[in-house]
Write a protein that holds these residues in place. Structure first.
Motif, PDB file in Angstrom:
ATOM      1  N   TRP A 276       0.840  -1.211   0.000  1.00 13.56           N
ATOM      2  CA  TRP A 276       0.000   0.000   0.000  1.00 13.56           C
ATOM      3  C   TRP A 276       0.870   1.253   0.000  1.00 13.56           C
ATOM      4  O   TRP A 276       0.622   2.196  -0.763  1.00 13.56           O
ATOM      5  CB  TRP A 276      -0.913  -0.034   1.214  1.00 13.56           C
ATOM      6  N   GLU A 277       1.879   1.279   0.849  1.00 13.80           N
ATOM      7  CA  GLU A 277       2.702   2.470   1.018  1.00 13.80           C
ATOM      8  C   GLU A 277       3.758   2.620  -0.068  1.00 13.80           C
ATOM      9  O   GLU A 277       4.514   3.586  -0.057  1.00 13.80           O
ATOM     10  CB  GLU A 277       3.364   2.436   2.395  1.00 13.80           C
ATOM     11  N   THR A 278       3.778   1.678  -1.001  1.00 15.94           N
ATOM     12  CA  THR A 278       4.676   1.795  -2.157  1.00 15.94           C
ATOM     13  C   THR A 278       3.903   2.103  -3.423  1.00 15.94           C
ATOM     14  O   THR A 278       4.222   3.042  -4.160  1.00 15.94           O
ATOM     15  CB  THR A 278       5.479   0.494  -2.348  1.00 15.94           C
ATOM     16  N   ILE A 279       2.866   1.309  -3.692  1.00 16.46           N
ATOM     17  CA  ILE A 279       2.121   1.447  -4.949  1.00 16.46           C
ATOM     18  C   ILE A 279       1.422   2.801  -5.030  1.00 16.46           C
ATOM     19  O   ILE A 279       1.522   3.509  -6.042  1.00 16.46           O
ATOM     20  CB  ILE A 279       1.092   0.308  -5.090  1.00 16.46           C
ATOM     21  N   LEU A 280       0.722   3.187  -3.977  1.00 19.94           N
ATOM     22  CA  LEU A 280      -0.047   4.434  -4.030  1.00 19.94           C
ATOM     23  C   LEU A 280       0.838   5.667  -4.170  1.00 19.94           C
ATOM     24  O   LEU A 280       0.573   6.527  -5.032  1.00 19.94           O
ATOM     25  CB  LEU A 280      -0.953   4.554  -2.805  1.00 19.94           C
ATOM     26  N   PRO A 281       1.903   5.822  -3.377  1.00 22.24           N
ATOM     27  CA  PRO A 281       2.758   7.002  -3.579  1.00 22.24           C
ATOM     28  C   PRO A 281       3.412   7.039  -4.955  1.00 22.24           C
ATOM     29  O   PRO A 281       3.516   8.120  -5.561  1.00 22.24           O
ATOM     30  CB  PRO A 281       3.802   6.866  -2.469  1.00 22.24           C
ATOM     31  N   VAL A 282       3.854   5.894  -5.467  1.00 19.86           N
ATOM     32  CA  VAL A 282       4.529   5.874  -6.771  1.00 19.86           C
ATOM     33  C   VAL A 282       3.568   6.290  -7.879  1.00 19.86           C
ATOM     34  O   VAL A 282       3.865   7.173  -8.695  1.00 19.86           O
ATOM     35  CB  VAL A 282       5.125   4.485  -7.052  1.00 19.86           C
ATOM     36  N   PHE A 283       2.403   5.660  -7.930  1.00 19.72           N
ATOM     37  CA  PHE A 283       1.437   6.006  -8.980  1.00 19.72           C
ATOM     38  C   PHE A 283       0.861   7.403  -8.765  1.00 19.72           C
ATOM     39  O   PHE A 283       0.647   8.152  -9.723  1.00 19.72           O
ATOM     40  CB  PHE A 283       0.319   4.961  -9.027  1.00 19.72           C
ATOM     41  N   GLY A 284       0.588   7.747  -7.508  1.00 21.21           N
ATOM     42  CA  GLY A 284       0.061   9.080  -7.238  1.00 21.21           C
ATOM     43  C   GLY A 284       1.053  10.170  -7.587  1.00 21.21           C
ATOM     44  O   GLY A 284       0.690  11.181  -8.202  1.00 21.21           O
ATOM     45  N   GLY A 285       2.312  10.003  -7.180  1.00 16.59           N
ATOM     46  CA  GLY A 285       3.333  11.000  -7.499  1.00 16.59           C
ATOM     47  C   GLY A 285       3.561  11.131  -8.995  1.00 16.59           C
ATOM     48  O   GLY A 285       3.717  12.243  -9.519  1.00 16.59           O
ATOM     49  N   THR A 286       3.573   9.992  -9.697  1.00 18.16           N
ATOM     50  CA  THR A 286       3.727  10.027 -11.153  1.00 18.16           C
ATOM     51  C   THR A 286       2.560  10.775 -11.800  1.00 18.16           C
ATOM     52  O   THR A 286       2.760  11.593 -12.710  1.00 18.16           O
ATOM     53  CB  THR A 286       3.799   8.599 -11.716  1.00 18.16           C
ATOM     54  N   THR A 287       1.358  10.497 -11.339  1.00 18.17           N
ATOM     55  CA  THR A 287       0.174  11.168 -11.881  1.00 18.17           C
ATOM     56  C   THR A 287       0.229  12.666 -11.617  1.00 18.17           C
ATOM     57  O   THR A 287      -0.171  13.478 -12.477  1.00 18.17           O
ATOM     58  CB  THR A 287      -1.100  10.569 -11.266  1.00 18.17           C
ATOM     59  N   LEU A 288       0.717  13.064 -10.448  1.00 18.03           N
ATOM     60  CA  LEU A 288       0.838  14.488 -10.112  1.00 18.03           C
ATOM     61  C   LEU A 288       1.746  15.208 -11.105  1.00 18.03           C
ATOM     62  O   LEU A 288       1.382  16.264 -11.649  1.00 18.03           O
ATOM     63  CB  LEU A 288       1.379  14.628  -8.696  1.00 18.03           C
ATOM     64  N   ILE A 289       2.904  14.651 -11.376  1.00 17.51           N
ATOM     65  CA  ILE A 289       3.849  15.308 -12.293  1.00 17.51           C
ATOM     66  C   ILE A 289       3.347  15.273 -13.726  1.00 17.51           C
ATOM     67  O   ILE A 289       3.384  16.283 -14.443  1.00 17.51           O
ATOM     68  CB  ILE A 289       5.232  14.643 -12.178  1.00 17.51           C
ATOM     69  N   VAL A 290       2.854  14.113 -14.161  1.00 16.99           N
ATOM     70  CA  VAL A 290       2.357  13.995 -15.528  1.00 16.99           C
ATOM     71  C   VAL A 290       1.188  14.957 -15.759  1.00 16.99           C
ATOM     72  O   VAL A 290       1.116  15.645 -16.783  1.00 16.99           O
ATOM     73  CB  VAL A 290       1.927  12.540 -15.818  1.00 16.99           C
ATOM     74  N   GLY A 291       0.281  15.026 -14.794  1.00 17.66           N
ATOM     75  CA  GLY A 291      -0.881  15.895 -14.949  1.00 17.66           C
ATOM     76  C   GLY A 291      -0.509  17.358 -15.057  1.00 17.66           C
ATOM     77  O   GLY A 291      -1.043  18.092 -15.905  1.00 17.66           O
ATOM     78  N   THR A 292       0.403  17.819 -14.215  1.00 17.40           N
ATOM     79  CA  THR A 292       0.773  19.235 -14.256  1.00 17.40           C
ATOM     80  C   THR A 292       1.552  19.578 -15.521  1.00 17.40           C
ATOM     81  O   THR A 292       1.365  20.663 -16.100  1.00 17.40           O
ATOM     82  CB  THR A 292       1.619  19.597 -13.024  1.00 17.40           C
ATOM     83  N   LEU A 293       2.416  18.686 -15.969  1.00 17.05           N
ATOM     84  CA  LEU A 293       3.162  18.958 -17.197  1.00 17.05           C
ATOM     85  C   LEU A 293       2.237  18.995 -18.414  1.00 17.05           C
ATOM     86  O   LEU A 293       2.397  19.840 -19.305  1.00 17.05           O
ATOM     87  CB  LEU A 293       4.252  17.898 -17.394  1.00 17.05           C
ATOM     88  N   LEU A 294       1.284  18.092 -18.460  1.00 18.49           N
ATOM     89  CA  LEU A 294       0.330  18.110 -19.567  1.00 18.49           C
ATOM     90  C   LEU A 294      -0.580  19.329 -19.495  1.00 18.49           C
ATOM     91  O   LEU A 294      -0.991  19.865 -20.528  1.00 18.49           O
ATOM     92  CB  LEU A 294      -0.502  16.825 -19.564  1.00 18.49           C
TER      93      LEU A 294
END
Length: 781
Positions: A276-294
């Motif tokens: 839980w503490e690995t999958i969610l931060p990794v995917f969430g953090g990736t989504t945060l950066i990808v979303g703002t750049l797009l």
């Protein structure tokens, strides 16, 4: 909960659907004023749930419901705590403003009534989802949100882009719904629980179960698709093809947060593990950066906001994954803040588009004088989005940095991710709020002016709430933040952060974020060009991949259909009989269920004669040189069976069999003569051999199955039931007739329907064949 309270809650949950049913009628009746009338429904729902604030703040939970499917133990039940209550208030409160906004935005639209109906059904679906206790209730409402969002996104169905976006959202979230269903079934199998309240009371039972990882991955499949986590993020920006009221509602308080809600709800039972503490931060953090750049790449106001919603959802998932008390508080504060400022900014974008005729930020400017109220609402919302002091977004940002900090290398990575992501969102938020209004006046397609009250009421209220809720943070935390954080954490949490800046690392990181955001804002044009170049260089993306997958699926389906459904009846029959033989023989062979071979019984000579008649009939069918002879010979089999019934003491069955066989032979013979089919069988020998093999396998399989059935000890319970109840219940002495007409009446009706449909098909075939010679003669004449 009292009986009256249960009834009122049930009515509150059903009210949006009732309002949706009458929305088209009211729209026609009140013309352009229907929004004020329809908004009463969500306003009443908001008032109803407001009544629970005191109890929930005191640590209580409210549950209730009604038996839905008692025979299966399924209830229509609800569970209201700090988490579900906050969502219910956001859904109904913002929903009230959205209904009013839609009344102004779609004024004069010929399908405004249909739109109101869709948006209210969507509201009811989301409301049911967040308060659902039963797993089945949760899943039903989860799927209803997908269906109603499909209708809303594809509202302008005459446009191909709208239809594609609606289909894309339905496919992605629909697949996620199947994943959720599987996950709920796995959870139920692992814990024995079928309700959220029961699961939460089970403590760590799910974490300790062998099926934990399977349940986690399946639940994440449902949550990640619904809340647009990378790489499933592409459907959400495309959903901007929907009218702006839909976008504002979708992004602020409803569907896209359903996945986040699910993760928050299950955090006490699925969280606190390495996965839980690995999958969610990794995917969430990736989504945060990808979303703002797009988002940086876009020029359309709605798309800029849509991609920042993707980023915000990633931030919420990342914080939920960390799971610490501070991280939970940060996630709760940011979710509430985001609902207010994003709803306001979307309505501002729609208002600008409605009054100026464009949403392109590069073609807007100088609207401040013409639209002062809209400008004020935009600035208030942007200040909260940027996390400036005195706004609720500031409280959320401070808590984010307090939760992350630089405690170790792992958290340091995500602290940097949060700083960069928040800085980019600061720049984009103020670009939406300032670029259209400041600077030199730009000529727009329409003469811009301030919109009507229905259009600016929503953004003004939400923008002001972002400020007021922070200024009275003590009350906000007591009634909302603390109860919600306690529900997510699974233990009592007290949120205390206020608008007074506290000197420390969080404040330093906030200052850095603001400075970074100002720098991004000042260079947003160059950043947009740089991102455009990068994306052009990459080329392929998940959105294009979706189209490729759908095309591949269509082509594959077409090819498979061409092979399996080739239009030849003999192929269909062969496949059917092979499947029957395999279904019967394979299990008997694999599991050692073959029957023991019986000895030849001592039968009277007349029974041997009947058996011989059946064998002769079989030979006649096989060696018949034309189909008519084969049909007549086939009746010999039925007559042989009828004779056996008679000899065994069942004259009624024997009579029925005689009638059926006689009618079947006569009707088939008449049909065959009318069809004038080929009198001989022209099939090659290899096809005949194949048919012999298939028929032999089917006959062997059925024979072995019947032998096995006769060797099983007889259970007379059903026979005794019919003997005891035929006269008492059905008032009939002939048990067989009573079974057919009463106890199996529906089955008999189905059989009659099948025979009728078959007869109609044969009649149509005869009429077509009979018409051909006449048609030919007409053409020749």
């Amino acid at each position: 909960m009292t009986a009256d309270g249960q009834w009122m809650t049930f009515l509150a949950l059903m009210l949006p659907f009732a309002a949706a049913a009458i929305a088209p009628f009211l729209t026609g009746l009140f013309r352009h004023n229907a929004a004020w009338v329809l908004a009463i429904a969500p306003a009443l729902i908001f008032l109803h749930f407001t009544g629970f604030l005191g109890s929930v703040a005191g640590g209580e939970t409210i549950s209730g419901g009604y038996a839905w499917i008692p025979s299966l133990g399924v209830d229509f039940s609800w569970y209201i705590d700090g988490l579900s209550l906050t969502f219910a208030l956001l859904i109904s409160g913002i929903g009230t403003l959205i209904v009013l906004y839609a009344g102004g935005y779609l004024k004069g639209h010929e399908h405004q009534g249909r739109f109101f109906s869709f948006i209210l059904m969507f509201m009811g679906s989301m409301l049911g989802l967040v308060v659902a206790d039963s797993f089945l209730t949760l899943f039903v409402f989860w799927e209803l949100t997908s269906i109603t969002s499909f209708l809303l996104i594809g509202f302008d169905h005459s446009r191909e882009a709208s239809r594609r976006a609606a289909l894309q959202a339905l496919v992605v979230t629909g697949l996620g719904g199947l994943s959720l269903l599987a996950g709920l079934l796995v959870i139920s199998a692992a814990t024995g629980e079928t309700s959220m309240s029961g699961l939460l009371a089970a403590g760590s039972a799910l974490r300790e179960a062998p099926l934990y990882m399977a349940a986690l991955l399946l639940i994440l499949g449902g949550a990640f698709t619904k809340s647009a986590q990378f790489p499933f993020h592409f459907w959400l920006p495309n959903a901007m093809e929907a009218p702006t009221p839909v976008s504002a509602y979708l992004h602020s308080a409803t569907m896209v947060k359903a996945g986040v809600y699910l993760l928050m709800r299950l955090n006490p039972v699925l969280g606190d593990t390495a996965a839980w503490e690995t999958i969610l931060p990794v995917f969430g953090g990736t989504t945060l950066i990808v979303g703002t750049l797009l988002a940086l790449r876009q020029t359309d106001l709605k798309l800029m906001l849509a991609y920042t919603t993707v980023a915000s959802l990633g931030l919420l998932v990342m914080l939920t994954g960390f799971g610490s008390e501070k991280a939970v508080e940060a996630a709760v504060l940011y979710l509430v803040a985001h609902s207010m400022f994003k709803g306001a900014l979307f309505m501002v974008a729609g208002l600008v588009d409605h009054e100026s005729g464009t949403r392109d930020v590069t073609k807007l400017g100088g609207l401040r004088a013409e639209m002062p109220v809209t400008f004020g609402a935009a600035v208030l919302a942007a200040c909260s989005m940027g996390g400036l002091p005195l706004f609720f977004g500031f409280l959320a940002k401070e808590e984010i940095y307090a939760a992350l900090g630089f405690a170790d290398g792992w958290t340091a990575i995500f602290t940097l991710v949060a700083i960069i992501g928040n800085g980019l969102m600061f720049a984009i938020g103020f670009a939406v709020a300032l670029k259209p209004f400041l600077g030199p006046k730009v000529k727009t397609p329409k003469h811009a002016h301030e919109g009507p009250v229905l259009l600016w009421l929503g953004p003004v209220v939400l923008g002001t709430l972002g400020l007021v809720s922070a200024l009275v943070s003590g009350l906000s935390h007591y009634f909302v933040s603390s109860p919600m954080s306690s529900a997510v954490a699974g233990e009592t949490v007290s949120v205390t952060i206020s608008t007074v800046p506290h000197v420390g690392l969080p404040l330093v990181l906030s200052v850095i974020t603001v400075a970074l955001g100002v720098a991004f804002f000042m260079t947003i044009g160059r950043g947009r060009a740089a991102m455009a170049a990068v994306l052009n260089a990459i080329g392929w993306g998940p959105d294009k991949g979706f189209d490729q997958v759908m095309r591949g699926l269509t082509r594959t389906s077409y090819r498979i259909t061409g092979v399996v459904q080739d239009g030849k009846l003999d192929h269909y029959m062969t496949v059917t009989f092979v499947a029957v033989a395999a279904a019967l023989l394979i299990p008997m062979v694999l599991f050692g269920e073959l029957p023991s071979m019986p000895s030849i019984p001592a039968m009277p000579f007349y029974e041997w004669v009947v058996l011989l008649i059946g064998v002769i009939g079989l030979g006649a069918v096989i060696y018949a040189r034309d189909r008519l002879t084969a049909i007549v010979s086939l009746g010999i089999q039925g007559f042989a069976v009828a004779l056996l019934f008679m000899l065994m003491g069942a004259p009624d069955l024997s009579f029925t069999q005689f009638m059926v066989e006689t009618l079947s032979v006569v009707i088939l013979a008449l049909v065959m003569t009318r069809l004038r089919l080929s009198p001989t069988d022209h099939r090659p020998t290899r096809e005949k051999i194949g048919d012999v093999v298939v028929s032999g396998l089917c006959g062997t399989a059925l024979g072995l199955m019947l032998l096995k059935v006769t060797q099983v000890p007889f259970n007379g319970e059903l026979s005794e039931f019919f003997a005891q109840n035929s006269r008492v219940i059905a008032h009939g002495r002939n048990i067989v007739n009573v079974i057919i007409v009463d106890f199996r009446g529906t089955d008999t009706l189905g059989e009659i329907a099948v025979v009728m449909i078959t007869g109609l098909a044969i009649l149509a075939l005869v009429r077509i064949r009979a018409a051909k010679p006449a048609d030919t003669a007409t053409k020749e004449g």
